[in-house]
Design a protein around this motif. Sequence first.
Motif, PDB file in Angstrom:
ATOM      1  N   GLN A  71       0.831  -1.207   0.000  1.00  0.00           N
ATOM      2  CA  GLN A  71       0.000   0.000   0.000  1.00  0.00           C
ATOM      3  C   GLN A  71       0.865   1.257   0.000  1.00  0.00           C
ATOM      4  O   GLN A  71       0.592   2.202  -0.748  1.00  0.00           O
ATOM      5  CB  GLN A  71      -0.918  -0.009   1.213  1.00  0.00           C
ATOM      6  CG  GLN A  71      -1.926   1.134   1.223  1.00  0.00           C
ATOM      7  CD  GLN A  71      -2.873   1.041   2.393  1.00  0.00           C
ATOM      8  OE1 GLN A  71      -2.443   0.909   3.531  1.00  0.00           O
ATOM      9  NE2 GLN A  71      -4.160   1.103   2.122  1.00  0.00           N
TER      10      GLN A  71
ATOM     11  N   HIS B   7       1.247   4.167  -2.996  1.00  0.00           N
ATOM     12  CA  HIS B   7       0.973   5.581  -2.769  1.00  0.00           C
ATOM     13  C   HIS B   7       2.179   6.458  -3.079  1.00  0.00           C
ATOM     14  O   HIS B   7       2.125   7.674  -2.850  1.00  0.00           O
ATOM     15  CB  HIS B   7       0.528   5.799  -1.334  1.00  0.00           C
ATOM     16  CG  HIS B   7      -0.828   5.243  -1.050  1.00  0.00           C
ATOM     17  ND1 HIS B   7      -1.362   5.151   0.227  1.00  0.00           N
ATOM     18  CD2 HIS B   7      -1.787   4.742  -1.870  1.00  0.00           C
ATOM     19  CE1 HIS B   7      -2.571   4.623   0.173  1.00  0.00           C
ATOM     20  NE2 HIS B   7      -2.842   4.361  -1.088  1.00  0.00           N
TER      21      HIS B   7
ATOM     22  N   HIS C 125       5.413   6.373  -1.822  1.00  0.00           N
ATOM     23  CA  HIS C 125       6.254   6.814  -0.713  1.00  0.00           C
ATOM     24  C   HIS C 125       7.711   6.366  -0.835  1.00  0.00           C
ATOM     25  O   HIS C 125       8.527   6.756   0.007  1.00  0.00           O
ATOM     26  CB  HIS C 125       5.684   6.279   0.612  1.00  0.00           C
ATOM     27  CG  HIS C 125       4.364   6.879   0.985  1.00  0.00           C
ATOM     28  ND1 HIS C 125       4.155   8.237   1.098  1.00  0.00           N
ATOM     29  CD2 HIS C 125       3.167   6.293   1.269  1.00  0.00           C
ATOM     30  CE1 HIS C 125       2.897   8.470   1.445  1.00  0.00           C
ATOM     31  NE2 HIS C 125       2.274   7.310   1.551  1.00  0.00           N
TER      32      HIS C 125
ATOM     33  N   ASN D 211       5.885   2.936  -7.894  1.00  0.00           N
ATOM     34  CA  ASN D 211       4.617   2.603  -7.228  1.00  0.00           C
ATOM     35  C   ASN D 211       4.137   1.197  -7.565  1.00  0.00           C
ATOM     36  O   ASN D 211       2.960   0.891  -7.447  1.00  0.00           O
ATOM     37  CB  ASN D 211       3.543   3.632  -7.582  1.00  0.00           C
ATOM     38  CG  ASN D 211       3.281   3.714  -9.080  1.00  0.00           C
ATOM     39  OD1 ASN D 211       3.780   2.906  -9.858  1.00  0.00           O
ATOM     40  ND2 ASN D 211       2.500   4.693  -9.483  1.00  0.00           N
TER      41      ASN D 211
ATOM     42  N   SER E 147       7.697  11.721   2.925  1.00  0.00           N
ATOM     43  CA  SER E 147       6.938  10.588   3.472  1.00  0.00           C
ATOM     44  C   SER E 147       7.519  10.040   4.766  1.00  0.00           C
ATOM     45  O   SER E 147       6.995   9.072   5.312  1.00  0.00           O
ATOM     46  CB  SER E 147       6.890   9.463   2.428  1.00  0.00           C
ATOM     47  OG  SER E 147       6.317   9.917   1.216  1.00  0.00           O
TER      48      SER E 147
END
Length: 209
Positions: A119, A123, A125, A134, A152
């Motif tokens: 996840q 996103h 990060h 990603n 992040s």
Amino acid sequence: MAKYIGPKCRLCRTEGKQLFLKGDRCFDKNKCAMFRNSSAPGMHGAKRKKLSGYGEQLREKQRIRKIYGVLEKQFRIYIDHAMRAKGISGENLLRILESRLDNVVLKANFAPSRSAARQLIGHGHFLVNGKKVNIASVIVKPNDVIEVAEKSRQVLPIKASVENAGKRGTAEWLDVNAEKFRVQVKRLPERSDIDPQLNEQLVIEYYSR
């Protein structure tokens, strides 16, 4: 892409073994479902039948697939690559799975679990060699550098995982710099670096039928 969105503890009970899918919760006997109720899910879950040779191969395949969070189609691609590559097919398979970006993020203690790592990667990060990535299934190579994006580093799951890193330890094939939120791949993982309880040979036998 399709993905499993049901209860993760149900997957552990199906396999009859801990898959460690929920991070620190899996190490707490008061929270882990396997300690509270280890029977298989369903009305007749308490009755586990003795598995045949084929059944053992299937269950081990499913267990490894669930541990790494890989769907059947992607897993089959990894199997094909592992069988074509030089060396022992089973070890090749585990090396591919361990080299996935989401697994590296987990092993570097930048995420509490593989699902959380996927996840966070999705996103945006994380950077790989300075470029935002990603896609969690990216396969890293020796000397690749993975780092948390500057903006992040205060994201709660990442920050908390780094703070708790001392409780877990890190993989020997990774060079982790927690202060800089950075990890470098020193080398590809060897079989001794991977969970000794996994029986990859059963998986190879399953696909070699």
